[in-house]
Write a protein that holds these residues in place. Structure first.
Motif, PDB file in Angstrom:
ATOM      1  N   ARG A 188     -34.335 -43.470 -71.612  1.00 53.59           N
ATOM      2  CA  ARG A 188     -34.130 -42.011 -71.281  1.00 53.59           C
ATOM      3  C   ARG A 188     -34.609 -41.021 -71.926  1.00 53.59           C
ATOM      4  O   ARG A 188     -35.431 -40.341 -71.562  1.00 53.59           O
ATOM      5  CB  ARG A 188     -32.567 -41.884 -71.130  1.00 53.59           C
ATOM      6  CG  ARG A 188     -32.666 -40.645 -70.345  1.00 53.59           C
ATOM      7  CD  ARG A 188     -30.881 -39.949 -70.380  1.00 53.59           C
ATOM      8  NE  ARG A 188     -30.883 -39.547 -71.831  1.00 53.59           N
ATOM      9  CZ  ARG A 188     -29.380 -39.391 -72.188  1.00 53.59           C
ATOM     10  NH1 ARG A 188     -28.414 -39.479 -71.641  1.00 53.59           N
ATOM     11  NH2 ARG A 188     -29.543 -38.904 -73.303  1.00 53.59           N
ATOM     12  N   ASP A 189     -34.523 -41.053 -73.390  1.00 55.33           N
ATOM     13  CA  ASP A 189     -34.969 -39.795 -74.187  1.00 55.33           C
ATOM     14  C   ASP A 189     -36.623 -40.015 -74.382  1.00 55.33           C
ATOM     15  O   ASP A 189     -37.053 -39.042 -74.740  1.00 55.33           O
ATOM     16  CB  ASP A 189     -34.160 -39.778 -75.280  1.00 55.33           C
ATOM     17  CG  ASP A 189     -32.826 -39.560 -75.114  1.00 55.33           C
ATOM     18  OD1 ASP A 189     -32.414 -38.944 -74.059  1.00 55.33           O
ATOM     19  OD2 ASP A 189     -31.852 -39.753 -75.930  1.00 55.33           O
TER      20      ASP A 189
ATOM     21  N   VAL B 101     -38.342 -39.033 -70.193  1.00 55.22           N
ATOM     22  CA  VAL B 101     -38.611 -37.602 -70.323  1.00 55.22           C
ATOM     23  C   VAL B 101     -40.202 -37.527 -70.442  1.00 55.22           C
ATOM     24  O   VAL B 101     -40.586 -36.660 -69.647  1.00 55.22           O
ATOM     25  CB  VAL B 101     -38.127 -37.119 -71.567  1.00 55.22           C
ATOM     26  CG1 VAL B 101     -38.226 -35.687 -71.993  1.00 55.22           C
ATOM     27  CG2 VAL B 101     -36.449 -37.226 -71.587  1.00 55.22           C
TER      28      VAL B 101
ATOM     29  N   GLU C 166     -42.190 -34.932 -67.241  1.00 55.03           N
ATOM     30  CA  GLU C 166     -42.978 -33.705 -67.767  1.00 55.03           C
ATOM     31  C   GLU C 166     -44.025 -33.155 -67.271  1.00 55.03           C
ATOM     32  O   GLU C 166     -44.841 -34.216 -66.758  1.00 55.03           O
ATOM     33  CB  GLU C 166     -42.928 -33.717 -69.290  1.00 55.03           C
ATOM     34  CG  GLU C 166     -41.815 -33.583 -70.296  1.00 55.03           C
ATOM     35  CD  GLU C 166     -41.743 -33.277 -71.576  1.00 55.03           C
ATOM     36  OE1 GLU C 166     -43.005 -33.260 -72.003  1.00 55.03           O
ATOM     37  OE2 GLU C 166     -40.822 -33.188 -72.130  1.00 55.03           O
TER      38      GLU C 166
END
Length: 91
Positions: A75-76, A80, A84
C-alpha cells in the motif's frame, strides 16, 4: 558476508555534531539492497532478489507489526506510486 557484518558492527553509533537535529538513516537500511545483490549473485534470479529485498524492506519499515508488513508495504510503497498523477505521466 561475515566481513561486511563486522565492518557494520564496528561503525560508530554517535551522531556528529554537524547533524544535530537532523534525522539520519539507520545502518539497517543497507540490508535490503545487500540482500538483493547477494541473492542475485548466488541464485541468478533477479525477480527473487527484488522480491526478497522488498519483503525485507517492508519488515524493516514496519518492524513491530510483522504480520501486516507486506500489505502495508504494498500500500505505502507500490500503490501510492501507481496512483500519483506525476508518476502516471512517466509511463
Amino acid at each position: 558476508m561475515v566481513m561486511v557484518c563486522t565492518v557494520f558492527a564496528v561503525l560508530p553509533t554517535s551522531h556528529p555534531s554537524s547533524l544535530e537535529g537532523r534525522e539520519i538513516g539507520h545502518w539497517s537500511s543497507v540490508l535490503p539492497p545487500l540482500l538483493a545483490v547477494v541473492v542475485a549473485l548466488c541464485f541468478k534470479t533477479l525477480v527473487g532478489a527484488l522480491v526478497g529485498a522488498f519483503v525485507l524492506g517492508c519488515l524493516l519499515a514496519s518492524w513491530p507489526n510483522v504480520l501486516l508488513a507486506v500489505p502495508l508495504g504494498v500500500r505505502d510503497f507500490i500503490w501510492v506510486n501507481f496512483t500519483e498523477q506525476f508518476n502516471l505521466y512517466i509511463f
